[in-house]
Design a protein around this motif. Structure first.
Motif, PDB file in Angstrom:
ATOM      1  N   PHE A 176      -5.958   2.712  12.780  1.00  0.00           N
ATOM      2  CA  PHE A 176      -6.284   1.502  12.015  1.00  0.00           C
ATOM      3  C   PHE A 176      -7.682   0.968  12.327  1.00  0.00           C
ATOM      4  N   THR A 177      -8.310   1.439  13.403  1.00  0.00           N
ATOM      5  CA  THR A 177      -9.597   0.882  13.808  1.00  0.00           C
ATOM      6  C   THR A 177     -10.701   1.941  13.778  1.00  0.00           C
ATOM      7  N   HIS A 178     -10.955   2.583  14.904  1.00  0.00           N
ATOM      8  CA  HIS A 178     -12.141   3.424  15.026  1.00  0.00           C
ATOM      9  C   HIS A 178     -11.902   4.902  14.760  1.00  0.00           C
ATOM     10  N   ALA A 179     -10.636   5.319  14.620  1.00  0.00           N
ATOM     11  CA  ALA A 179     -10.347   6.757  14.529  1.00  0.00           C
ATOM     12  C   ALA A 179      -9.365   7.077  13.401  1.00  0.00           C
ATOM     13  N   PRO A 180      -9.738   6.792  12.153  1.00  0.00           N
ATOM     14  CA  PRO A 180      -8.823   7.061  11.034  1.00  0.00           C
ATOM     15  C   PRO A 180      -8.526   8.536  10.832  1.00  0.00           C
ATOM     16  N   GLY A 181      -9.374   9.406  11.401  1.00  0.00           N
ATOM     17  CA  GLY A 181      -9.185  10.842  11.212  1.00  0.00           C
ATOM     18  C   GLY A 181      -8.317  11.505  12.259  1.00  0.00           C
ATOM     19  N   ILE A 182      -7.700  10.724  13.162  1.00  0.00           N
ATOM     20  CA  ILE A 182      -6.788  11.311  14.147  1.00  0.00           C
ATOM     21  C   ILE A 182      -5.641  12.028  13.434  1.00  0.00           C
ATOM     22  N   ILE A 183      -5.278  13.190  13.957  1.00  0.00           N
ATOM     23  CA  ILE A 183      -4.161  13.966  13.411  1.00  0.00           C
ATOM     24  C   ILE A 183      -3.016  13.924  14.423  1.00  0.00           C
ATOM     25  N   PRO A 184      -2.016  13.054  14.211  1.00  0.00           N
ATOM     26  CA  PRO A 184      -0.889  13.005  15.139  1.00  0.00           C
ATOM     27  C   PRO A 184       0.046  14.197  14.936  1.00  0.00           C
ATOM     28  N   VAL A 185       0.627  14.659  16.031  1.00  0.00           N
ATOM     29  CA  VAL A 185       1.675  15.684  15.986  1.00  0.00           C
ATOM     30  C   VAL A 185       2.897  15.100  16.687  1.00  0.00           C
TER      31      VAL A 185
END
Length: 270
Positions: free
Chosen positions: A49-58
């Motif tokens: 929601f803040t600085h890392a919208p491109g994180i890919i959770p597994v």
């Protein structure tokens, strides 16, 4: 992205909120993060929601790449982990990603930790004598041991108490740097590099590159090097550039309290 409101710091926050904010800030954009249950999920959502919208959770149940905007998952098997996921193929496929080197970080917790980042989340008591009837039975590994063994690096999030930071674990559930010796993980057949950060209610910790012992990098607001050491059951190394971690911002706290975990499932209210 980070809004202008995030420049303003907030002084009214709980230790749990601080630990989640710290966990979120440690995460980098566009990284693949294998998420454990509880606080790691909150931290990953905050980062998205803040600085890392491109994180890919597994997630352990098999969801890869969801956008966590449909409400906070209550477990790694919750249907909310599948929202806008890239694919959903089950537990074996999720862990295959770690073994093939595709997970940058595993994000896990534990009840006990030693100087080399090894974790206990199985039992309290004498092992093996009390294993069947321990003083306290803990939740166990779940997928944490696999994550610690196979993810490229691990990030650990936990409360900071002297009884939890111990020289010797009562049971080794998830491997860190094992005995700390050079090549110990490789000799044990572990493919990941080992622990990267330990995020606690009192400090941000890392590990010395040569000795693999835990090192104090930053103190949380209101803490000092001395207070952190007093609450640690072994001697910490101290980084020469140790600093005070910035407190949560107004926007970070609003997101946690109003959008991510408004019912307080994982972040308890005062």
């Amino acid at each position: 992205m980070i809004s202008k409101g995030m420049e303003r710091m907030h002084t009214n926050f709980t230790p749990q909120e601080m630990i989640v904010v710290a966990g979120s800030r440690v995460l980098e954009n566009n990284k693949v993060i294998f998420a454990g249950t509880g606080l790691p999920m909150v931290a990953i959502t905050l980062a998205q929601f803040t600085h890392a919208p491109g994180i890919i959770p597994v997630f352990e149940a098999g969801a890869v790449g969801p956008t966590l905007d449909r409400g906070l998952p209550l477990s790694v098997g919750c249907s909310r982990t599948t929202s806008k996921a890239s694919y959903l193929q089950g537990l074996n496929t999720a862990f295959e990603l770690t073994q093939r080197g595709f997970c940058d970080f595993g994000f896990i917790g534990g009840a006990e930790i030693d100087p080399y980042g090894n974790l206990n989340s199985t039992m309290m008591g004498q092992f093996p004598e009390e294993y069947q009837k321990p003083q306290l039975r803990l939740p166990g590994s779940g997928g944490a041991s696999d994550m610690a063994a196979s993810c490229e690096r691990t990030i650990i999030i936990m409360a900071h108490e002297r009884r939890r930071f111990v020289e010797k674990l009562q049971y080794l559930t998830s491997p860190g740097y094992l005995d700390g010796s050079e090549g110990a993980r490789r000799r044990a057949g572990l493919v990941g590099q080992g622990p990267y950060r330990v995020i606690t209610t009192k400090a941000l910790l890392g590990f010395d590159e040569k000795t693999h012992r835990m090192k104090l990098i930053a103190t949380m607001p209101g803490e000092t090097v001395e207070s952190v050491q007093q609450n640690t059951g072994f001697e910490l190394l101290v980084d020469e550039k140790v600093y005070e971690f910035a407190p949560p911002t107004v926007e970070e706290l609003r997101l946690i309290r109003e959008e991510i975990d408004p019912r307080g499932y994982f972040i308890k209210r005062k």
